[in-house]
Design a protein around this motif. Structure first.
Motif, PDB file in Angstrom:
ATOM      1  N   ALA A 357       1.051  -1.118  -0.104  1.00  0.00           N
ATOM      2  CA  ALA A 357      -0.455  -0.238  -0.077  1.00  0.00           C
ATOM      3  C   ALA A 357       0.847   0.872   0.207  1.00  0.00           C
ATOM      4  O   ALA A 357       2.142   1.203   0.529  1.00  0.00           O
ATOM      5  N   LEU A 358       0.465   2.336  -1.041  1.00  0.00           N
ATOM      6  CA  LEU A 358       1.422   3.061  -1.271  1.00  0.00           C
ATOM      7  C   LEU A 358       0.984   4.357  -0.453  1.00  0.00           C
ATOM      8  O   LEU A 358       1.068   5.252  -0.366  1.00  0.00           O
ATOM      9  N   CYS A 359      -0.479   4.914   0.008  1.00  0.00           N
ATOM     10  CA  CYS A 359      -1.373   5.391   0.696  1.00  0.00           C
ATOM     11  C   CYS A 359      -2.762   5.587   1.030  1.00  0.00           C
ATOM     12  O   CYS A 359      -3.162   4.134   1.101  1.00  0.00           O
ATOM     13  N   ILE A 360      -3.570   6.112   1.762  1.00  0.00           N
ATOM     14  CA  ILE A 360      -4.629   5.740   2.447  1.00  0.00           C
ATOM     15  C   ILE A 360      -5.495   6.668   2.340  1.00  0.00           C
ATOM     16  O   ILE A 360      -4.767   8.186   2.807  1.00  0.00           O
ATOM     17  N   ASP A 361      -6.194   7.088   2.393  1.00  0.00           N
ATOM     18  CA  ASP A 361      -7.711   7.521   2.811  1.00  0.00           C
ATOM     19  C   ASP A 361      -8.877   7.395   3.136  1.00  0.00           C
ATOM     20  O   ASP A 361      -9.671   6.061   3.329  1.00  0.00           O
ATOM     21  N   GLN A 362      -9.815   7.863   3.551  1.00  0.00           N
ATOM     22  CA  GLN A 362     -11.298   7.520   4.815  1.00  0.00           C
ATOM     23  C   GLN A 362     -12.099   8.164   4.192  1.00  0.00           C
ATOM     24  O   GLN A 362     -12.155   9.777   4.204  1.00  0.00           O
ATOM     25  N   TRP A 363     -13.332   7.497   3.861  1.00  0.00           N
ATOM     26  CA  TRP A 363     -14.865   8.253   3.947  1.00  0.00           C
ATOM     27  C   TRP A 363     -15.073   8.570   5.040  1.00  0.00           C
ATOM     28  O   TRP A 363     -15.412   8.261   5.807  1.00  0.00           O
ATOM     29  N   SER A 364     -15.379  10.198   5.170  1.00  0.00           N
ATOM     30  CA  SER A 364     -15.748  10.684   6.536  1.00  0.00           C
ATOM     31  C   SER A 364     -17.602   9.815   6.587  1.00  0.00           C
ATOM     32  O   SER A 364     -17.975  10.079   8.081  1.00  0.00           O
TER      33      SER A 364
END
Length: 488
Positions: A357-364
């Protein structure tokens, strides 16, 4: 057509005998504001997205037409209803077709680009009207969005204290803070550099007396910084590194008067030549600080160090609803949730080890996590289930070094790829991206192959951000591209 089509009790065969062939369609949506009466509608088999969208608007009696997209079995309808039936049902027109409709995401429209002197490594649109950029020229820069496409002159250019390169950036102060604003950039030098700028007002930024400077140098890593994230109140910052550690730092309420750690590094920085003797006097390092560099800030040590990943950490994000939790994604294929107060690994989800994995984000909206991987996929993780792993995989064209979930929609995300494309996805249609956009070629591209230091410009994207209205992306081409991209 009447204001509201009345559902017909007859079969599709009976309906077809009195006019154009019709198909039984069940139209539904998850949006309460766009819902129409629930029933089965007999609609012409030749209808496509445009006619279906007109129908929804007419039933809703919309004063301003709203474009809609239509999904069948999770796939966007790109043909006529008749063509879909032939392809997916072998021509069987008797069964009712369940069709979900959603507000359309508009195709990205490129509106400009801003040349940088080196590869772009980080971008943020968290401050309305401004672009925060970091680059391998070893600086952070603040660009006003309004004229970014016509001028590369930034409000501030903030140099790191070495020339090894900046790898990522983020705003630290919340948007409510309008003076003495803090921002940060991670570096190849294994440190996070926190800067203070007096204001984002152009007149103050242009003043000879502006006090922009590096305030803190956050130390403690033994490898380059890969990703950084600040808490919503701006009082804490976490940094992820190639050393596999996640460091937590507190931002002091008052500027300190002494350093917490000595200036001498505990081990050699990348690019440095080892000295023959450990006690030999340290001299200048070629390529390290022999250029336009800034002054370091007050050196700080971490409040806590969290370990668990077996290898490099690709990305970090602060939980959108739980201020006490931070999420990381690693090259070991795992996603981990960390308790900020105790430093404990509260959640561990181990995916396939080849999904680095190179990146991560989250749905608020729903807390679902999204990661971009080297294996050319975007993976969704629903960590609310105790035993869940990857809940959905989206196939992309190449590795994904950066992605951003939509601020309000629980279904939309944008991903930047090594192939130079930005892809916008609706996770309800996981087989194909809604749109894919590349920077339009221009006459100066051929002449701009190298930067002033001889580094080759390429096509890989390395960073991007999306605020729901504007996408910015950049990478090895040494440019920040800007697109209008409204999403729902």
């Amino acid at each position: 057509m009447s204001d509201q089509p009345m559902p017909m009790a007859s079969s599709s065969t009976d309906a077809a005998s009195t006019g154009p062939r019709q198909l039984p369609i069940n139209l539904f949506t998850r949006s309460t504001s766009d819902a129409i009466p629930s029933s089965t509608y007999f609609l012409p088999a030749s209808w496509r997205r445009f006619q279906l969208s007109e129908l929804i608007n007419k039933v809703l009696k919309s004063s301003t037409p709203v474009p809609f997209d239509f999904l069948i079995n999770g796939e966007v309808l790109r043909t006529s209803l008749e063509a879909w039936v032939k392809k997916n049902r072998g021509g069987d027109e008797e069964g009712t077709i369940d069709v979900e409709y959603v507000r359309s995401v508009m195709p990205p429209e490129e509106v400009g680009r801003v040349e940088q002197e080196d590869w772009v490594s980080g971008l943020s649109l968290a401050r309305s009207g401004h672009i925060l950029v970091s680059s391998y020229l070893s600086h952070a820069r603040i660009l006003p969005l309004a004229n970014a496409s016509t001028s590369s002159t930034g409000l501030y250019t903030l140099p790191l204290p070495d020339l090894l390169g900046a790898t990522c950036c983020t705003w630290v102060s919340p948007s409510s803070v309008t003076s003495d604003i803090l921002l940060a950039a991670g570096g190849v030098d294994r440190s996070v550099h926190v800067f203070s700028v007096p204001s984002l007002e152009p007149d103050i930024a242009a003043s000879e007396n502006n006090t922009a400077k590096e305030l803190y140098t956050l130390m403690g890593h033994t490898g380059p910084i890969s990703s950084i994230a600040a808490s919503r109140n701006g009082r804490e910052l976490v940094s992820a590194s190639w050393d596999g550690a996640l460091n937590l730092y507190s931002i002091p309420d008052e500027v300190p008067t002494e350093h917490q750690v000595a200036a001498e590094p505990v081990s050699y920085l990348p690019g440095q030549k080892k000295r023959r003797k450990m006690n030999e006097e340290r001299g200048p390092i070629e390529g390290f600080n022999d250029g336009d560099v800034g002054n370091g800030g007050w050196r700080r040590t971490p409040e806590g160090v969290m370990r668990g990943h077996k290898g490099r950490i690709g990305g970090v994000t602060w939980d959108k609803s739980d201020e006490g939790r931070v999420w990381t994604a690693g090259w070991d294929g795992s996603v981990r949730g960390w308790d900020v107060e105790t430093g404990a690994g509260a959640v561990v989800r181990q995916g396939p080890s080849d999904k680095s994995a190179l990146c991560i984000d989250q749905w608020s909206v729903n807390g679902t996590l999204a990661t971009g991987s080297m294996d050319r996929t975007v993976c969704l993780w629903d960590t609310r289930e105790a035993t869940s792993l990857i809940s959905l995989t989206l196939p992309t064209t190449s590795p994904v070094p950066a992605l951003k979930t939509h601020a309000t929609s629980p279904f939309t995300l944008a991903a930047a790829t090594y192939s130079g494309a930005i892809q916008i996805w609706d996770v309800r249609s996981p087989k194909h991206a809604l749109f894919s956009a590349n920077k339009a070629p221009k006459a100066t591209d051929e002449a701009r192959k190298f930067n002033d230091r001889g580094k080759v410009f390429g096509e890989r994207l390395l960073a991007m951000d999306w605020d729901g209205e504007v996408i910015v992306a950049g990478g090895e081409d040494g440019e920040v591209g800007i697109w209008k991209a409204r999403g729902e």
